[in-house]
Design a protein around this motif. Sequence first.
Motif, mmCIF file in Angstrom:
data_model
loop_
_atom_site.group_PDB
_atom_site.id
_atom_site.type_symbol
_atom_site.label_atom_id
_atom_site.label_comp_id
_atom_site.label_asym_id
_atom_site.label_seq_id
_atom_site.Cartn_x
_atom_site.Cartn_y
_atom_site.Cartn_z
ATOM 1 N N THR A 139 31.863 122.098 -8.480
ATOM 2 C CA THR A 139 32.020 120.679 -8.774
ATOM 3 C C THR A 139 30.952 119.863 -8.059
ATOM 4 O O THR A 139 30.726 120.046 -6.858
ATOM 5 N N ILE A 140 30.308 118.964 -8.791
ATOM 6 C CA ILE A 140 29.357 118.020 -8.183
ATOM 7 C C ILE A 140 30.144 116.804 -7.711
ATOM 8 O O ILE A 140 30.800 116.121 -8.504
ATOM 9 N N GLU A 141 30.099 116.550 -6.409
ATOM 10 C CA GLU A 141 30.808 115.402 -5.841
ATOM 11 C C GLU A 141 29.837 114.239 -5.712
ATOM 12 O O GLU A 141 28.755 114.378 -5.148
ATOM 13 N N LEU A 142 30.245 113.075 -6.221
ATOM 14 C CA LEU A 142 29.371 111.914 -6.314
ATOM 15 C C LEU A 142 29.962 110.739 -5.544
ATOM 16 O O LEU A 142 31.173 110.513 -5.563
ATOM 17 N N THR A 143 29.092 109.974 -4.877
ATOM 18 C CA THR A 143 29.543 108.702 -4.337
ATOM 19 C C THR A 143 29.709 107.712 -5.484
ATOM 20 O O THR A 143 29.144 107.874 -6.573
ATOM 21 N N ASN A 144 30.449 106.666 -5.231
ATOM 22 C CA ASN A 144 30.782 105.708 -6.288
ATOM 23 C C ASN A 144 29.597 104.854 -6.714
ATOM 24 O O ASN A 144 29.694 104.106 -7.690
ATOM 25 N N ARG A 145 28.464 104.948 -6.007
ATOM 26 C CA ARG A 145 27.293 104.148 -6.380
ATOM 27 C C ARG A 145 26.352 104.893 -7.321
ATOM 28 O O ARG A 145 25.347 104.325 -7.752
ATOM 29 N N ILE A 146 26.625 106.133 -7.625
ATOM 30 C CA ILE A 146 25.833 106.850 -8.625
ATOM 31 C C ILE A 146 26.343 106.436 -10.000
ATOM 32 O O ILE A 146 27.556 106.466 -10.257
ATOM 33 N N PRO A 147 25.472 106.009 -10.903
ATOM 34 C CA PRO A 147 25.911 105.450 -12.184
ATOM 35 C C PRO A 147 26.826 106.404 -12.959
ATOM 36 O O PRO A 147 26.620 107.618 -12.983
ATOM 37 N N ARG A 148 27.815 105.814 -13.598
ATOM 38 C CA ARG A 148 28.720 106.623 -14.404
ATOM 39 C C ARG A 148 28.009 107.230 -15.606
ATOM 40 O O ARG A 148 28.434 108.270 -16.116
ATOM 41 N N SER A 149 26.949 106.602 -16.048
ATOM 42 C CA SER A 149 26.181 107.177 -17.152
ATOM 43 C C SER A 149 25.579 108.517 -16.743
ATOM 44 O O SER A 149 25.549 109.462 -17.545
ATOM 45 N N ALA A 150 25.112 108.611 -15.502
ATOM 46 C CA ALA A 150 24.587 109.889 -15.008
ATOM 47 C C ALA A 150 25.706 110.916 -14.912
ATOM 48 O O ALA A 150 25.526 112.096 -15.261
ATOM 49 N N GLU A 151 26.874 110.483 -14.458
ATOM 50 C CA GLU A 151 28.009 111.397 -14.360
ATOM 51 C C GLU A 151 28.425 111.905 -15.735
ATOM 52 O O GLU A 151 28.700 113.102 -15.920
ATOM 53 N N ARG A 152 28.462 111.018 -16.722
ATOM 54 C CA ARG A 152 28.839 111.448 -18.073
ATOM 55 C C ARG A 152 27.853 112.476 -18.623
ATOM 56 O O ARG A 152 28.260 113.444 -19.279
ATOM 57 N N GLU A 153 26.554 112.286 -18.345
ATOM 58 C CA GLU A 153 25.570 113.237 -18.819
ATOM 59 C C GLU A 153 25.735 114.589 -18.126
ATOM 60 O O GLU A 153 25.593 115.649 -18.764
ATOM 61 N N LEU A 154 26.042 114.578 -16.839
ATOM 62 C CA LEU A 154 26.300 115.829 -16.132
ATOM 63 C C LEU A 154 27.514 116.547 -16.726
ATOM 64 O O LEU A 154 27.505 117.767 -16.912
ATOM 65 N N GLN A 155 28.548 115.789 -17.038
ATOM 66 C CA GLN A 155 29.732 116.381 -17.659
ATOM 67 C C GLN A 155 29.392 116.960 -19.029
ATOM 68 O O GLN A 155 29.893 118.028 -19.407
ATOM 69 N N ARG A 156 28.545 116.255 -19.783
ATOM 70 C CA ARG A 156 28.139 116.743 -21.104
ATOM 71 C C ARG A 156 27.417 118.079 -20.987
ATOM 72 O O ARG A 156 27.521 118.936 -21.883
ATOM 73 N N ARG A 157 26.711 118.271 -19.853
ATOM 74 C CA ARG A 157 25.998 119.530 -19.626
ATOM 75 C C ARG A 157 26.900 120.634 -19.085
ATOM 76 O O ARG A 157 26.441 121.738 -18.788
ATOM 77 N N GLY A 158 28.163 120.336 -18.932
ATOM 78 C CA GLY A 158 29.110 121.360 -18.503
ATOM 79 C C GLY A 158 29.435 121.367 -17.033
ATOM 80 O O GLY A 158 30.074 122.309 -16.548
ATOM 81 N N TYR A 159 29.033 120.327 -16.305
ATOM 82 C CA TYR A 159 29.320 120.270 -14.873
ATOM 83 C C TYR A 159 30.629 119.525 -14.622
ATOM 84 O O TYR A 159 30.772 118.372 -15.042
ATOM 85 N N PRO A 160 31.587 120.142 -13.927
ATOM 86 C CA PRO A 160 32.732 119.370 -13.436
ATOM 87 C C PRO A 160 32.251 118.406 -12.352
ATOM 88 O O PRO A 160 31.375 118.757 -11.546
ATOM 89 N N THR A 161 32.776 117.208 -12.328
ATOM 90 C CA THR A 161 32.370 116.225 -11.321
ATOM 91 C C THR A 161 33.596 115.648 -10.629
ATOM 92 O O THR A 161 34.704 115.667 -11.167
ATOM 93 N N LYS A 162 33.363 115.148 -9.441
ATOM 94 C CA LYS A 162 34.398 114.420 -8.696
ATOM 95 C C LYS A 162 33.758 113.157 -8.156
ATOM 96 O O LYS A 162 32.816 113.224 -7.364
ATOM 97 N N ARG A 163 34.244 112.018 -8.594
ATOM 98 C CA ARG A 163 33.718 110.734 -8.122
ATOM 99 C C ARG A 163 34.574 110.244 -6.967
ATOM 100 O O ARG A 163 35.774 110.023 -7.103
ATOM 101 N N HIS A 164 33.945 110.075 -5.807
ATOM 102 C CA HIS A 164 34.672 109.559 -4.653
ATOM 103 C C HIS A 164 34.800 108.042 -4.781
ATOM 104 O O HIS A 164 33.866 107.366 -5.235
ATOM 105 N N PRO A 165 35.914 107.483 -4.378
ATOM 106 C CA PRO A 165 36.153 106.051 -4.605
ATOM 107 C C PRO A 165 35.520 105.143 -3.565
ATOM 108 O O PRO A 165 35.967 104.018 -3.387
ATOM 109 N N TYR A 166 34.489 105.624 -2.898
ATOM 110 C CA TYR A 166 33.841 104.784 -1.898
ATOM 111 C C TYR A 166 32.333 104.923 -2.027
ATOM 112 O O TYR A 166 31.825 105.814 -2.698
ATOM 113 N N SER A 167 31.627 104.048 -1.358
ATOM 114 C CA SER A 167 30.178 103.957 -1.538
ATOM 115 C C SER A 167 29.415 105.024 -0.765
ATOM 116 O O SER A 167 28.294 105.373 -1.144
ATOM 117 N N TYR A 168 29.974 105.493 0.325
ATOM 118 C CA TYR A 168 29.312 106.492 1.164
ATOM 119 C C TYR A 168 30.285 107.621 1.430
ATOM 120 O O TYR A 168 31.491 107.414 1.506
#
Length: 405
Positions: free
Chosen positions: A346-375
Amino acid sequence: MAKTLEPAIAYCEDGFAIRPHVWNFWNTPEIAGRMARYQGMTQDPSVAKIYTKDGKTLLGIGDILRNSDMGRTYRRIAEHGVEDFYSGAIARQIADDMAANGGLITMEDLAACRTVETEPLWIDYRGYRIATNQPPGGGLVIAVMLKILEQFDLAAMGHNSPDYIATVSEAMKIATVDKDTRMGDPAFFDIPFDELLSEDYAKACAERIRRGEKMDVPRLNSGADPKETTHICVADTDGNCVTMTHSLGSSGGVITEGLGFMYNNCMMVFDPRPGHAGSLAPGKARFTALSPTIVFRDDKPFLLVGAPGGTTITMGNLQAILNVIDFDMDAQQAVFAPRFTTTSNTIELTNRIPRSAERELQRRGYPTKRHPYSYMMPIVHAIRLVDGRLDGGADPSGDGMAMGT
């Protein structure tokens, strides 16, 4: 009630296996795994008398913590020398408590403690010379990732673009599997340095990433990383510099009555299975992600970096280095920039990484986890030295700061 020290079992955070974990103080079978911090502060009376108000209620913000036992221990060391701790009266007090309660540390163990000094681990990255720490520290993990990423034009991808995040994440995953399976205490395990740091290995890994192959990094537990580690970077205009990470590892919840300090319980990081890189053995040092690093340009210190943050330390240090070298950020920008970490599938992302980038990662087959904070962990600190001028950055997720004197 006497303490009964029976080993509990926990699923690991940073390896494939189940590992021995914290002591089960009261022999209660329901405590099996990473015990709650509250339990570690209240179940041993020698701990509770220091860290609670009434044996049950933890001290709060603004309350005064008094630890006269530790003060007396410090005075004993000041008066009698450090030998008192390793072979004198303090050592005897430790060993007697261990013997009385089923612990494993003996007078002979304490007397055998030695500081181990090693030469830095050196690699090149895009014309820079990088000095980091040797195993069982995490510097080799950073080195493996940098060697792989040097095969890519990261700047052309764009900072934190889907291509960038996917490429760096795969390097993180490859290095994590290498860490779990091929890195350990070099006194006990034959680490294939030549292969891991070779151009052939880096190129082969890069080709796998280009083909879209995804490294499988199984995890048994996704528990939070401990927060008992601190880091400091110091530099002057003459080029003298220090980057140092200090860790208590993890608090064990046990204090020998009268001494005031809590024992560490980082035996939990070992692998209980024999024959593996991180297998438990007498006298063996456990792997740690601690990885203070100095980057040199033209044989002069250019960047100091380091962080606390458990298994995420190497991933934060890596991104700070990439931010400065590949994206020309100063130290503050490098540690403030949105980060991600990938030590599992799973790719863990801070909340300041654009959701568009996260959606593209998911489209490529990567599970993601968005943390609800900036850091998020780790808490990276850095100093950059350019033309006799210094700029520093302290991660705003912690309580550090950059300061000139």
